[in-house]
Design a protein around this motif. Sequence first.
Motif, PDB file in Angstrom:
ATOM      1  N   GLU A   1      -8.123   0.418  -4.783  1.00 45.27           N
ATOM      2  CA  GLU A   1      -7.394   1.449  -3.868  1.00 45.27           C
ATOM      3  C   GLU A   1      -8.444   1.451  -2.437  1.00 45.27           C
ATOM      4  OE1 GLU A   1      -5.698   5.998  -4.857  1.00 45.27           O
ATOM      5  OE2 GLU A   1      -7.861   6.192  -3.894  1.00 45.27           O
TER       6      GLU A   1
ATOM      7  N   THR B   1      -4.155   3.921   0.861  1.00 47.80           N
ATOM      8  CA  THR B   1      -2.873   4.244   0.500  1.00 47.80           C
ATOM      9  C   THR B   1      -3.230   4.682  -1.068  1.00 47.80           C
ATOM     10  OG1 THR B   1      -1.654   2.830   1.677  1.00 47.80           O
ATOM     11  CG2 THR B   1      -0.694   3.623  -0.348  1.00 47.80           C
TER      12      THR B   1
ATOM     13  N   LEU C   1      -3.327   5.348  -5.137  1.00 48.83           N
ATOM     14  CA  LEU C   1      -2.456   4.684  -6.222  1.00 48.83           C
ATOM     15  C   LEU C   1      -2.763   5.719  -7.362  1.00 48.83           C
ATOM     16  CD1 LEU C   1      -4.412   1.172  -6.011  1.00 48.83           C
ATOM     17  CD2 LEU C   1      -2.306   1.899  -5.058  1.00 48.83           C
TER      18      LEU C   1
ATOM     19  N   LEU D   1       2.266  -4.715  -5.587  1.00 52.72           N
ATOM     20  CA  LEU D   1       1.868  -3.744  -5.085  1.00 52.72           C
ATOM     21  C   LEU D   1       1.141  -3.908  -3.616  1.00 52.72           C
ATOM     22  CD1 LEU D   1       0.367  -1.241  -6.212  1.00 52.72           C
ATOM     23  CD2 LEU D   1      -1.768  -2.449  -6.676  1.00 52.72           C
ATOM     24  N   SER D   2       0.843  -5.104  -3.375  1.00 51.47           N
ATOM     25  CA  SER D   2       0.343  -5.303  -2.209  1.00 51.47           C
ATOM     26  C   SER D   2       1.450  -5.341  -1.051  1.00 51.47           C
ATOM     27  CB  SER D   2      -0.131  -6.905  -1.755  1.00 51.47           C
ATOM     28  OG  SER D   2       0.686  -7.847  -1.912  1.00 51.47           O
TER      29      SER D   2
ATOM     30  N   THR E   1       1.569  -1.117  -0.764  1.00 46.74           N
ATOM     31  CA  THR E   1       0.354  -0.567  -0.536  1.00 46.74           C
ATOM     32  C   THR E   1      -0.627  -1.468   0.312  1.00 46.74           C
ATOM     33  OG1 THR E   1      -0.783  -0.977  -2.388  1.00 46.74           O
ATOM     34  CG2 THR E   1       0.568   0.743  -2.635  1.00 46.74           C
ATOM     35  N   ASP E   2      -1.950  -0.795   0.949  1.00 51.20           N
ATOM     36  CA  ASP E   2      -2.827  -1.707   1.261  1.00 51.20           C
ATOM     37  C   ASP E   2      -3.930  -2.133   0.350  1.00 51.20           C
ATOM     38  OD1 ASP E   2      -3.983   0.785   0.956  1.00 51.20           O
ATOM     39  OD2 ASP E   2      -4.851   0.873   2.888  1.00 51.20           O
ATOM     40  N   ALA E   3      -3.704  -1.825  -1.091  1.00 53.04           N
ATOM     41  CA  ALA E   3      -4.477  -2.063  -2.036  1.00 53.04           C
ATOM     42  C   ALA E   3      -4.805  -3.579  -2.256  1.00 53.04           C
ATOM     43  CB  ALA E   3      -4.130  -1.704  -3.341  1.00 53.04           C
TER      44      ALA E   3
ATOM     45  N   ASN F   1      -1.950  -6.797   1.481  1.00 57.21           N
ATOM     46  CA  ASN F   1      -0.797  -6.639   2.460  1.00 57.21           C
ATOM     47  C   ASN F   1       0.182  -7.878   2.205  1.00 57.21           C
ATOM     48  OD1 ASN F   1      -1.960  -4.763   3.638  1.00 57.21           O
ATOM     49  ND2 ASN F   1      -3.346  -5.776   4.915  1.00 57.21           N
TER      50      ASN F   1
END
Length: 280
Positions: free
Chosen positions: A141, A144, A146, A216-217, A220-222, A239
């Motif tokens: 994380e 953003t 999670l 997920l990328s 979010t920016d994870a 990203n």
Amino acid sequence: MPVAFFERFTDLTWVEVLVNILDILLVWYVLYKLITIIKGTKAVQLLKGVFVVVIAWFVTKQLGLTTMYWIMEQVLTWGFLAVIIIFQPELRRALEQIGRGKLFARSSMAEEEERDRLVEAVTKSVGYMAKRRIGALMSIERETGLSEYVETGIPMNSNLTSELLINIFIPNTPLHDGAVIIQQDRIAAAACYLPLSESPFISKELGTRHRAALGLSEVTDAITIVVSEETGAISLTRNGDLHRNLPPEEFETLLRKMWFGPVPEPQAASKRKRGGKKNG
């Protein structure tokens, strides 16, 4: 009373005002450094106990509870010696750092050491699993949150260590399916469900783990790490970008850069002399 208090400060010269401000700032800075020293130690819980005793002393005094007030006063009077005995390891460490001149540099040093520990733990576990072709999926994380994905898995709230990460993904264990989500320096949950990417441009040879990492990328920016169960290849996503087939050293460098930002040149050079070249 308020007028006299105000007049006391109006009579001060600008030099005295600056000295008082400097005095207050130094006190706050020393307190901040002392808090960073005891952070994560048993002293934190003991300080909470001292704080409760002080509040109890004040309340009993205001309410006129004579017997209880006397007890609290005795605790505070003799508590100073108890604090010295109980906090002995922390006090000794602080004095040692003052002697080495490292008290005021400790905060940045401790932060850098913690970053190194986290990167090393993840890198060590990924390298171990890659050699043995143990499939893995980990998300880190960043800005953003999670939490919605943490709720889909099994809560852990455990210290991040390479041994624990490896143990989670051992095949045929209860937690090996799904993703591990890391929040700050802790493993928040395991066996979490991540959104699959629906992009038509993803290579057909990529499996569910890679699609989940990309999915997920995209929302979010994870940072998500994938270890292929078929080939042992290491991949990183962030990203919407997928970095595939990363050698261990390049993976470590890229992970550090994504997680904590670019590493200063002198530090990067000193940490990676063994490679002969610096990976960007």
